[in-house]
Design an enzyme around this catalytic site. Structure first.
Site, PDB file in Angstrom:
ATOM      1  N   ASN A  90       9.309  15.872  -7.925  1.00  0.00           N
ATOM      2  CA  ASN A  90       8.368  16.673  -8.592  1.00  0.00           C
ATOM      3  C   ASN A  90       6.950  15.158  -9.052  1.00  0.00           C
ATOM      4  O   ASN A  90       8.205  13.799 -10.197  1.00  0.00           O
ATOM      5  CB  ASN A  90       8.267  16.683 -10.120  1.00  0.00           C
ATOM      6  CG  ASN A  90       7.680  17.126 -10.622  1.00  0.00           C
ATOM      7  OD1 ASN A  90       6.727  17.081 -10.410  1.00  0.00           O
ATOM      8  ND2 ASN A  90       7.272  17.703 -12.201  1.00  0.00           N
ATOM      9  N   ASP A 133       5.906  19.452  -6.098  1.00  0.00           N
ATOM     10  CA  ASP A 133       4.824  18.463  -4.996  1.00  0.00           C
ATOM     11  C   ASP A 133       4.355  17.967  -4.080  1.00  0.00           C
ATOM     12  O   ASP A 133       6.142  16.582  -3.769  1.00  0.00           O
ATOM     13  CB  ASP A 133       4.042  18.342  -6.533  1.00  0.00           C
ATOM     14  CG  ASP A 133       3.421  17.687  -7.489  1.00  0.00           C
ATOM     15  OD1 ASP A 133       5.542  16.668  -5.853  1.00  0.00           O
ATOM     16  OD2 ASP A 133       3.637  17.391  -8.026  1.00  0.00           O
ATOM     17  N   ASP A 156       7.024  31.446  11.965  1.00  0.00           N
ATOM     18  CA  ASP A 156       7.508  32.361  10.870  1.00  0.00           C
ATOM     19  C   ASP A 156       7.668  34.185  11.140  1.00  0.00           C
ATOM     20  O   ASP A 156       7.159  34.131  12.170  1.00  0.00           O
ATOM     21  CB  ASP A 156       7.495  32.048   9.553  1.00  0.00           C
ATOM     22  CG  ASP A 156       7.724  33.277   8.458  1.00  0.00           C
ATOM     23  OD1 ASP A 156       9.260  33.112   8.369  1.00  0.00           O
ATOM     24  OD2 ASP A 156       7.685  33.879   7.363  1.00  0.00           O
ATOM     25  N   GLU A 198      10.215  31.488  14.617  1.00  0.00           N
ATOM     26  CA  GLU A 198      11.225  31.705  14.402  1.00  0.00           C
ATOM     27  C   GLU A 198      11.677  32.905  14.636  1.00  0.00           C
ATOM     28  O   GLU A 198      11.355  34.227  14.397  1.00  0.00           O
ATOM     29  CB  GLU A 198      10.534  31.721  12.368  1.00  0.00           C
ATOM     30  CG  GLU A 198      12.708  32.067  11.556  1.00  0.00           C
ATOM     31  CD  GLU A 198      12.286  33.005  10.942  1.00  0.00           C
ATOM     32  OE1 GLU A 198      13.497  32.802   9.758  1.00  0.00           O
ATOM     33  OE2 GLU A 198      11.103  33.295  10.544  1.00  0.00           O
TER      34      GLU A 198
END
Length: 615
Positions: free
Chosen positions: A138, A166, A331, A360
């Site tokens: 973070n 982030d 994906d 994937e």
């Protein structure tokens, strides 16, 4: 250059609109485009209340309005544009009229395409470090909670809520990642996931042209890529063709019914990839596999529809051009409509020949993987043009080699046999080899938290063929089994100011963690400068007595790797390897940093993998 940058940033922030009459909302995607594309056509998705009651007009040099499509939903229009290479960067006025009068004008930004040669591509010289951004670091607490998002909670004690990691947190750790030996970063999706719960993982996109504000902004993402490039790190973007989040604006108000796959009642995919290529498969089973929804909150997109195809393809091109990405990870590849995926791959290669792509395919066999990869060597009837897949078969074989019983078809023979089947791929070297990721149990747990076994597994990973990929936290022995998946998505200790320990530092790690960290770092950085371990040929010898030996070699160096996963010292006869040892009588032990002398008989320590550079 400044003009181009201005219009790209303008598009990313908010496309300007000028009105002759008030209009509550209008949305156009892609949010900007470029002249100079190899394919000059772009299809605009135009959204606004009863927008189809208007006529569209464009009068801009080099921009030609080919056709406007009206669809079932009166709130949509689709406009086909041709943008010539000679079109100047600027704002293209798109006029919307009704009854002969201009109702409003939308100023649509176009820039000039950058050179495709600037896209580096990810290849065998690279080492990929995968990050789940919400759980890594973070760096900016100001974006922890963003008002008006459906999920505003922040709870690090729950595996299902957001934890606050982030883009800035990752930027802060780029030196750490590079020093570890990584040369490429793959982030799980960072686009907006404005979902009611479990939005942290990023796989339910609600806006394809906006970085989730809890991660950062479009400009910050572009800056992140630039900072990575400055440090010699490439960037891979996670792309999802198969599904959107159910709160995506085109799902909340469908352009037409078959924008998504419709069923009389909720129908989930069977997750049975075999039905896609099974010559005996039921057509219903195949339909359920490909058209069934992944989960209720992720509608399955109808990729046979050309409007859907254009929408998905164009957003990928937009991000590659805008951020200058190096690679794409696709994906849920087997769940897609393969004829479209072939066209998509060819379109991407047309625009960006150096762009790297891997899919994937979490499948259960070498044959299944090869079916989805590029080429038509297996009589599958389709060439997907997919350069590489994540190599589940090699992953499983490495685990079997280290953990398994040692027999004729098990143990190290499993890895030998798996690689012996590489003839079924056109480019096996493009496969991404790995041991774990965000969907799988942590490798340290699978290897029974045995440090010697763990070292051996990652030594194989860095020395076998393919592009090696790691998963954040592996280097500090993060563990857990994927039941549920949140257990393998824990926070990296030290990524938050309030953390009591900082495992990004030597002082914060335990002696055992530092032992592995240094082992991996040594070999990864050695690989970074050793072409034989990148693009060199592979020669493997049939395992004997539970020991597996292979070589990576080119005109510069020859590397010998000896895997002894047994709990006994093993003796090797060096004459057997004369073909590759040739006249060498010594080698540098890369991991021990000492000279190793070859004798007729070599004693190989138990539970160890040796890496020897022939001298």
């Amino acid at each position: 250059m400044k003009i181009k940058l201005f219009f790209i940033l303008l598009a990313a922030l908010c496309v300007s609109k000028s009105y002759a009459q008030p209009l509550k909302e209008i949305k156009i995607e892609p949010i900007s485009w470029w002249a100079g594309m190899e394919n000059p056509f772009v299809q605009l998705t135009i959204y606004g209340k009863d927008i189809n009651k208007t006529t569209v007009e464009i009068n801009y040099p080099g921009v030609n309005l080919i056709r406007v499509h009206q669809v079932e939903n009166s709130n949509y229009l689709f406009a086909d544009l041709e943008i010539s290479k000679d079109a100047k960067a600027g704002l293209v006025p798109i006029k919307f009229s009704q009854n002969g009068k201009v109702k409003f004008t939308y100023n649509y930004p176009i820039g000039t395409k950058s050179s495709a040669a600037g896209i580096q591509g990810v290849n065998n010289s690279d080492l990929i470090y995968q990050i789940l951004p919400d759980r890594f670091s973070n760096g900016d607490k100001r974006n922890d909670i963003v008002p008006n998002m459906r999920e505003t909670g922040l709870n690090r004690d729950s595996m299902y809520y957001r934890h606050g990691g982030d883009l800035q947190g990752i930027i802060n750790k780029l030196d750490y990642i590079y020093d570890l030996g990584a040369t490429a970063i793959w982030l799980t999706p960072v686009l907006e996931n404005n979902m009611e719960k479990a939005s942290y993982h990023g796989y339910a996109i609600t806006d394809h042209y906006k970085i989730d504000p809890r991660f950062g902004t479009n400009e910050q993402y572009k800056s992140f890529v630039e900072k990575c490039h400055q440090k010699g790190i490439k960037v891979i973007k996670d792309i999802i063709h198969n599904h959107f989040g159910d709160q995506h604006w085109t799902i909340s108000d469908l352009p037409f019914k078959d924008w998504v796959h419709q069923w009389p009642s909720f129908t989930q995919t069977t997750y049975k990839d075999q039905t896609v290529f099974d010559p005996y498969a039921s057509s219903l089973d195949k339909k359920k596999m490909v058209n069934g929804w992944f989960v209720k909150t992720m509608p399955d997109m109808n990729q046979e529809n050309t409007f859907v195809q254009n929408y998905i393809t164009q957003h990928v091109i937009w991000w590659v051009e805008y951020a200058r990405l190096d690679g794409l990870r696709l994906d849920t590849y087997p769940y897609n409509y393969l004829p479209y995926m072939k066209e998509w791959a060819e379109r991407m290669k047309l625009e960006y020949p150096n762009l790297s792509i891997f899919g994937e395919a979490l499948v259960n066999s070498n044959i299944s993987q090869a079916y989805f990869s590029g080429g038509n060597k297996l009589n599958q009837g389709i060439d997907t043009s997919l350069p590489g897949v994540i190599d589940v078969s090699v992953k499983d074989a490495i685990y079997e080699s280290i953990n398994g019983q040692f027999g004729w078809t098990t143990g190290v023979n499993s890895l030998y046999s798996t690689l012996a089947e590489d003839f079924i791929y056109v480019t096996p070297e493009n496969n991404v080899v790995f041991l774990d990721n965000h969907d799988l149990s942590r490798s340290f747990s699978i290897l029974k938290e045995n440090l010697s076994a763990y070292k051996s597994a990652y030594t194989i990973l860095l020395t076998t063929r393919g592009i090696p990929q790691t998963y954040y936290g592996f280097e500090i022995l993060m563990k857990n089994f994927c039941d549920p998946d949140g257990l393998v998505r824990s926070d990296f200790p030290g990524g938050w100011q309030e953390d009591r320990t900082d495992k990004f530092t030597h002082e914060g790690r335990s002696p055992e963690e530092n032992e592995f960290f240094n082992h991996f770092k040594t070999l990864a950085n050695y690989r970074k400068k050793t072409s034989a371990l990148q693009t060199g040929k592979l020669m493997q010898f049939v395992p004997e007595d539970g020991v597996y030996t292979y070589f990576r070699y080119d005109s510069n160096k020859t590397i010998m790797v000896i895997v002894n996963p047994t709990n006994q010292i093993k003796t090797l006869d060096t004459a057997r390897f004369k073909e590759r040892l040739q006249e060498s009588d010594s080698a540098m032990d890369v991991l021990e940093n000492k000279i190793f002398r070859f004798e007729k008989q070599m004693d190989i320590p138990a539970n160890k993998t040796m890496v020897l550079e022939l001298l």
